[in-house]
Design a protein around this motif. Structure first.
Motif, PDB file in Angstrom:
ATOM      1  N   TYR A 300      28.051  34.514  45.841  1.00  0.00           N
ATOM      2  CA  TYR A 300      26.821  34.910  45.058  1.00  0.00           C
ATOM      3  C   TYR A 300      25.696  34.196  45.937  1.00  0.00           C
ATOM      4  N   VAL A 301      24.597  35.024  45.929  1.00  0.00           N
ATOM      5  CA  VAL A 301      23.458  34.757  46.467  1.00  0.00           C
ATOM      6  C   VAL A 301      22.907  33.621  45.724  1.00  0.00           C
ATOM      7  N   ASN A 302      22.329  32.473  46.497  1.00  0.00           N
ATOM      8  CA  ASN A 302      22.048  31.268  45.932  1.00  0.00           C
ATOM      9  C   ASN A 302      22.944  30.576  44.761  1.00  0.00           C
ATOM     10  N   GLY A 303      24.216  30.981  44.919  1.00  0.00           N
ATOM     11  CA  GLY A 303      25.163  30.245  44.114  1.00  0.00           C
ATOM     12  C   GLY A 303      25.484  28.982  44.656  1.00  0.00           C
ATOM     13  N   LYS A 304      25.981  28.207  43.840  1.00  0.00           N
ATOM     14  CA  LYS A 304      26.550  26.771  44.256  1.00  0.00           C
ATOM     15  C   LYS A 304      28.008  26.597  43.865  1.00  0.00           C
ATOM     16  N   GLY A 305      28.707  26.161  44.797  1.00  0.00           N
ATOM     17  CA  GLY A 305      29.837  25.654  44.428  1.00  0.00           C
ATOM     18  C   GLY A 305      31.035  26.416  45.298  1.00  0.00           C
ATOM     19  N   PRO A 306      32.009  25.688  45.698  1.00  0.00           N
ATOM     20  CA  PRO A 306      33.163  26.343  46.343  1.00  0.00           C
ATOM     21  C   PRO A 306      34.053  27.236  45.471  1.00  0.00           C
ATOM     22  N   ALA A 307      34.812  27.989  45.947  1.00  0.00           N
ATOM     23  CA  ALA A 307      35.848  28.883  45.310  1.00  0.00           C
ATOM     24  C   ALA A 307      36.864  27.825  44.613  1.00  0.00           C
ATOM     25  N   ALA A 308      37.276  28.079  43.441  1.00  0.00           N
ATOM     26  CA  ALA A 308      38.160  27.244  43.129  1.00  0.00           C
ATOM     27  C   ALA A 308      39.555  27.460  43.644  1.00  0.00           C
ATOM     28  N   PRO A 309      40.480  26.225  43.764  1.00  0.00           N
ATOM     29  CA  PRO A 309      41.532  26.489  44.575  1.00  0.00           C
ATOM     30  C   PRO A 309      42.471  27.416  43.853  1.00  0.00           C
ATOM     31  N   GLU A 310      42.591  27.367  42.390  1.00  0.00           N
ATOM     32  CA  GLU A 310      43.637  28.358  41.789  1.00  0.00           C
ATOM     33  C   GLU A 310      43.288  29.659  42.076  1.00  0.00           C
ATOM     34  N   ILE A 311      44.180  30.303  42.595  1.00  0.00           N
ATOM     35  CA  ILE A 311      44.191  31.642  42.749  1.00  0.00           C
ATOM     36  C   ILE A 311      44.826  32.580  41.919  1.00  0.00           C
ATOM     37  N   PRO A 312      44.412  33.961  41.575  1.00  0.00           N
ATOM     38  CA  PRO A 312      44.871  34.747  40.627  1.00  0.00           C
ATOM     39  C   PRO A 312      46.662  35.015  41.140  1.00  0.00           C
ATOM     40  N   GLU A 313      47.373  34.877  40.147  1.00  0.00           N
ATOM     41  CA  GLU A 313      48.836  35.243  40.475  1.00  0.00           C
ATOM     42  C   GLU A 313      48.992  36.785  40.779  1.00  0.00           C
ATOM     43  N   ALA A 314      49.938  36.994  41.520  1.00  0.00           N
ATOM     44  CA  ALA A 314      50.337  38.472  42.009  1.00  0.00           C
ATOM     45  C   ALA A 314      51.307  38.987  40.994  1.00  0.00           C
ATOM     46  N   PRO A 315      51.368  40.187  40.456  1.00  0.00           N
ATOM     47  CA  PRO A 315      52.449  40.904  39.751  1.00  0.00           C
ATOM     48  C   PRO A 315      53.809  40.582  40.573  1.00  0.00           C
ATOM     49  N   VAL A 316      54.978  40.742  39.577  1.00  0.00           N
ATOM     50  CA  VAL A 316      56.176  40.696  40.182  1.00  0.00           C
ATOM     51  C   VAL A 316      56.890  42.017  39.979  1.00  0.00           C
ATOM     52  N   GLY A 317      57.798  42.312  40.833  1.00  0.00           N
ATOM     53  CA  GLY A 317      58.610  43.664  40.643  1.00  0.00           C
ATOM     54  C   GLY A 317      58.005  45.022  41.041  1.00  0.00           C
ATOM     55  N   TRP A 318      58.760  45.855  41.429  1.00  0.00           N
ATOM     56  CA  TRP A 318      58.255  47.187  41.734  1.00  0.00           C
ATOM     57  C   TRP A 318      57.974  48.280  40.598  1.00  0.00           C
ATOM     58  N   ALA A 319      58.775  47.750  39.497  1.00  0.00           N
ATOM     59  CA  ALA A 319      58.462  48.672  37.933  1.00  0.00           C
ATOM     60  C   ALA A 319      56.933  48.240  37.609  1.00  0.00           C
ATOM     61  N   TRP A 320      56.267  47.420  37.739  1.00  0.00           N
ATOM     62  CA  TRP A 320      54.979  47.116  37.615  1.00  0.00           C
ATOM     63  C   TRP A 320      53.965  48.161  38.442  1.00  0.00           C
ATOM     64  N   SER A 321      54.337  48.146  39.791  1.00  0.00           N
ATOM     65  CA  SER A 321      53.668  48.847  40.782  1.00  0.00           C
ATOM     66  C   SER A 321      53.916  50.647  40.385  1.00  0.00           C
ATOM     67  N   LEU A 322      55.034  50.871  39.941  1.00  0.00           N
ATOM     68  CA  LEU A 322      55.327  52.255  39.505  1.00  0.00           C
ATOM     69  C   LEU A 322      54.306  52.644  38.232  1.00  0.00           C
ATOM     70  N   ASN A 323      54.385  51.567  37.167  1.00  0.00           N
ATOM     71  CA  ASN A 323      53.628  52.083  35.959  1.00  0.00           C
ATOM     72  C   ASN A 323      51.962  52.133  36.469  1.00  0.00           C
ATOM     73  N   GLN A 324      51.654  51.318  37.447  1.00  0.00           N
ATOM     74  CA  GLN A 324      50.318  51.433  37.893  1.00  0.00           C
ATOM     75  C   GLN A 324      50.097  52.813  38.556  1.00  0.00           C
TER      76      GLN A 324
END
Length: 553
Positions: A300-324
Motif C-alpha cells: 500500500y502506498v504510504n503503508g506501514k508494516g511488513p506482511a504478516a507471516p501467516e499466509i492463507p491456506e490453499a484448498p485441498v483435493g481436486w474435487a474442490w477445483s472441479l466445483n470451482q
C-alpha cells in the motif's frame, strides 16, 4: 461563376467526407526484441536463462483490440528459436503461430519479423518460446488486449493493470532438461515456484511487485506459465472478483483463491480495502506430493508494516477445483466484443457433425518414455507440416487422420510414432472429449480457436453424458484441464483455415509426443479464408528451392 462552381465542388467533397468517411488502417505497434542468454539465480542457484532485451520475464505487450502487432525478433542464441502467442486467435493466419509444425525456426544470428492483428479477444494472454524446452529458461511475457474506447467492459476502469506470471521452475538448464527427456527419462519435480521471475524471501528486504492506493481497485492478470503443475493464487486478506477468463468476460463471482492450470490466464479485480501495509501474493502448486510455494509483495502506498507471516491456506483435493470450474460462467450481458468462434452465441443449438474422443496414454517400452493421444505419439518433421501442405508435398511427410476419432478397443501402452495430423472440413461443428485415465492432471491448449468448455466430470464419457453439458453459458476459452480419472468435453466450429496445434500444456508430455496438428483447408483458395504466405516467411527442409504456389489474389 467559376468561383461559385469551385465552392460547390468543395461543398460536395466535404459532404461526401461526412457521409462516407474514409476508414484509416488500424493502429500499429512496433517492437524490436533481442534474444540472448544471461545468468540469473531466480531460484537461488545461478543458471542460464533466456532474456528479451535483457529482461526476465520479457516485456509486456499492451495492445488494444484490432491493433496490428509487428515484432522483429533477433535470435542471438546458439540454437534455433521461435515465439508462440498463446491463446491469440490468428484468424486466417497460422503462418504467424510460431510452432514447429507451422514455422521454420529462426536460426542463430538471424531475425524474423512477426506480424499479426489482435482481434476481439479482450483479455489476458502470454507469449513464450515454443521449441524444445526453451520455456524452462524463460523467454515468456504477458500479452494483454484492451477494449477499444467505443466498447465498454462490464466493470469500472481499474486504477492500474498488473500482470502476474507464475509457474514452477527447474534449476537445471533447458538443454539439460531436454537431454533427460531425449534419454527416455522424466523431468522429475521442479525446484521452485516463481512469480514474475522471483520469490519473496519474507525477511523484510523484498521490493514490492506492485503498489496499491488505499480504497482503489486494481486489475490483476494471473497466468500459469509453468511446465508441470497447476497452481493456486491467493491474495493475503483480499478477495478476488473474477471478470475475465482467457479472453471472455465472465459472471463476476468473488473468490478467496483460484486454481489456474497450465497455460491458463484469469483477470481479477482486487480492492485495496485493508489496513495500509504490505501483503503477500501467494501461489502454491496443486495436486502434488510436495507443495511448492511462491510469494510476492504488494505494498500500500504510504503503508506501514511488513506482511504478516501467516499466509492463507490453499484448498485441498481436486474435487474442490472441479466445483470451482463449474462456477465459471460466460457473461452473456456484457457488451461486444466477445469471442464468437462458432458463428452463433447459441452454440447449444448447433448440430454436432463429428465427435472425437482423445485418451492420453504413457509408454515406457524399451526404457523410453513417450506420451500419446489414442496411441499415436507425435514427432516433428524437418519440414514444417503447414509448409509441406502448402507446397503440395504433404504426402511425403505425413498422412491425414493418422489418429483415429476414438481410441482403439485394445488401447494399451504401445504407441505409434508419427507426425500426427487430423483434417477437419471447414465450418463443421465438432465435439471433442478428452478422457484422462491417468492419476495425474492434464491440460490441453488449442491454437487458433476458442472453444466452449461444456463439461468436466469424473469417470468415463458416454453419449448419455451430454445431458449434463452446459449448453447456455459455458466460457469460450482456449485451454481446458482434465482431472485424474475424469473427462472434459469441448465444442467448437472449425472456421479458421490453417494448420493448428492441439497439445498438452505439460512440457514433458508435449515434448514426448502428446500433441497433434489440425488441418482446416480453405475450400476455395481465397483471401476471404486464409492469408497468403508472408513474403518474409522462412523456408526450410524440402520446400527450399521449390516454386512458390500462386497467391490467392
Amino acid at each position: 461563376m467559376g468561383g461559385v462552381t469551385r465552392i460547390s465542388v468543395m461543398l460536395v467533397c466535404l459532404l461526401a467526407g461526412v457521409v462516407f468517411p474514409t476508414r484509416a488502417e488500424d493502429p500499429y505497434l512496433y517492437f524490436t526484441w533481442n534474444i540472448t542468454y544471461g545468468t540469473l539465480a531466480p531460484a537461488g542457484v545461478p543458471q542460464q536463462v533466456i532474456l528479451i532485451n535483457g529482461e526476465f520475464p520479457g516485456p509486456n505487450i499492451n495492445s488494444t483490440s484490432n491493433n496490428n502487432v509487428v515484432i522483429n525478433v533477433f535470435n542471438n542464441l546458439d540454437e534455433p528459436f521461435l515465439f508462440h502467442w498463446a491463446g491469440i486467435q490468428q484468424r486466417k493466419n497460422s503462418w504467424q503461430d510460431g510452432v514447429a509444425g507451422t514455422n521454420c525456426p529462426i536460426q542463430p544470428g538471424t531475425n524474423l519479423t512477426y506480424k499479426f492483428q489482435v482481434k476481439d479477444q479482450i483479455g489476458s494472454y502470454f507469449y513464450y518460446p515454443s521449441l524444445g524446452m526453451h520455456r524452462a529458461a524463460g523467454g515468456f511475457g504477458g500479452l494483454r488486449i484492451n477494449s477499444r474506447l467505443l466498447i465498454p467492459v462490464p466493470y469500472a476502469d481499474p486504477e492500474d493493470d498488473y500482470t502476474l506470471l507464475a509457474g514452477d521452475w527447474y534449476t537445471k538448464s533447458h538443454s539439460t532438461l531436454a537431454k533427460l527427456l531425449d534419454s527416455g527419462r522424466a523431468l522429475g519435480r521442479p525446484q521452485a515456484l516463481l512469480i514474475n521471475g522471483q520469490n519473496a524471501k519474507g525477511d523484510g528486504t523484498d521490493q514490492p511487485l506492485f503498489t496499491m492506493l488505499p480504497g482503489k481497485t486494481y486489475k490483476y492478470r494471473l497466468c500459469n506459465v509453468g511446465l508441470k503443475n497447476s497452481v493456486n493464487f491467493r491474495f493475503q486478506n483480499h478477495q478476488m472478483k473474477l471478470v475475465e477468463l482467457e479472453g471472455s468476460h465472465t459472471v463476476q463471482n468473488v473468490y478467496d483463491s483460484l486454481d489456474v492450470h497450465l497455460g491458463q490466464c484469469f483477470g481479477v479485480l482486487v480492492t485495496a480495502d485493508q489496513e495500509p501495509k504490505d501483503y503477500y501474493i501467494v501461489v502454491s502448486s496443486r495436486f502434488t506430493k510436495t507443495t511448492l510455494t511462491g510469494k510476492g509483495i504488494i505494498r500500500y502506498v504510504n503503508g506501514k508494516g511488513p506482511a504478516a507471516p501467516e499466509i492463507p491456506e490453499a484448498p485441498v483435493g481436486w474435487a474442490w477445483s472441479l466445483n470451482q470450474f463449474r462456477s465459471f460462467r460466460w457473461n452473456l450481458t456484457a457488451s461486444a466484443a466477445r469471442p464468437n468462434p462458432q458463428g452463433s452465441y447459441h452454440y447449444g443449438q448447433i448440430n454436432i457433425t463429428r465427435t472425437l474422443k482423445f485418451v492420453n496414454t504413457v509408454s515406457r517400452d524399451n526404457g523410453k518414455l513417450r506420451y500419446a493421444i489414442n496411441g499415436v505419439s507425435h514427432v516433428d518433421s524437418q519440414t514444417p507440416l503447414k509448409l509441406a501442405e502448402y507446397f503440395g508435398i504433404g504426402d511425403k511427410f505425413f498422412k491425414y487422420d493418422t489418429i483415429p476419432d476414438e481410441p482403439p478397443a485394445n488401447l494399451g501402452t504401445a504407441v505409434t510414432l508419427a507426425p500426427n495430423v487430423i483434417k477437419f472440413t471447414y465450418r463443421t461443428f465438432i465435439e471433442i472429449i478428452f478422457e484422462n485415465q491417468e492419476k495425474s492432471i492434464q491440460s490441453y491448449n488449442l491454437n487458433g480457436y476458442s472453444f466452449f468448455a461444456v463439461a468436466i466430470e469424473p469417470g468415463t464419457w458416454t453419449p448419455e453424458k451430454r445431458k449434463n453439458y452446459n449448453l447456455l453459458d459455458a466460457v469460450s476459452r482456449h485451454t481446458i484441464q482434465v482431472f485424474p480419472k475424469s473427462w472434459a468435453a469441448i465444442m467448437l466450429t472449425f472456421d479458421n483455415v490453417g494448420m493448428w496445434n492441439l497439445r498438452s500444456e505439460i512440457a514433458e508430455n508435449r515434448y514426448l509426443g502428446q500433441q497433434l496438428y489440425i488441418s482446416v483447408p480453405t475450400p476455395e483458395g481465397s483471401l476471404r479464408d486464409e492469408y497468403n504466405i508472408p513474403e518474409n516467411a522462412l523456408l526450410c527442409g524440402a520446400v527450399v528451392g521449390l516454386p512458390k504456389p500462386p497467391s490467392y489474389w
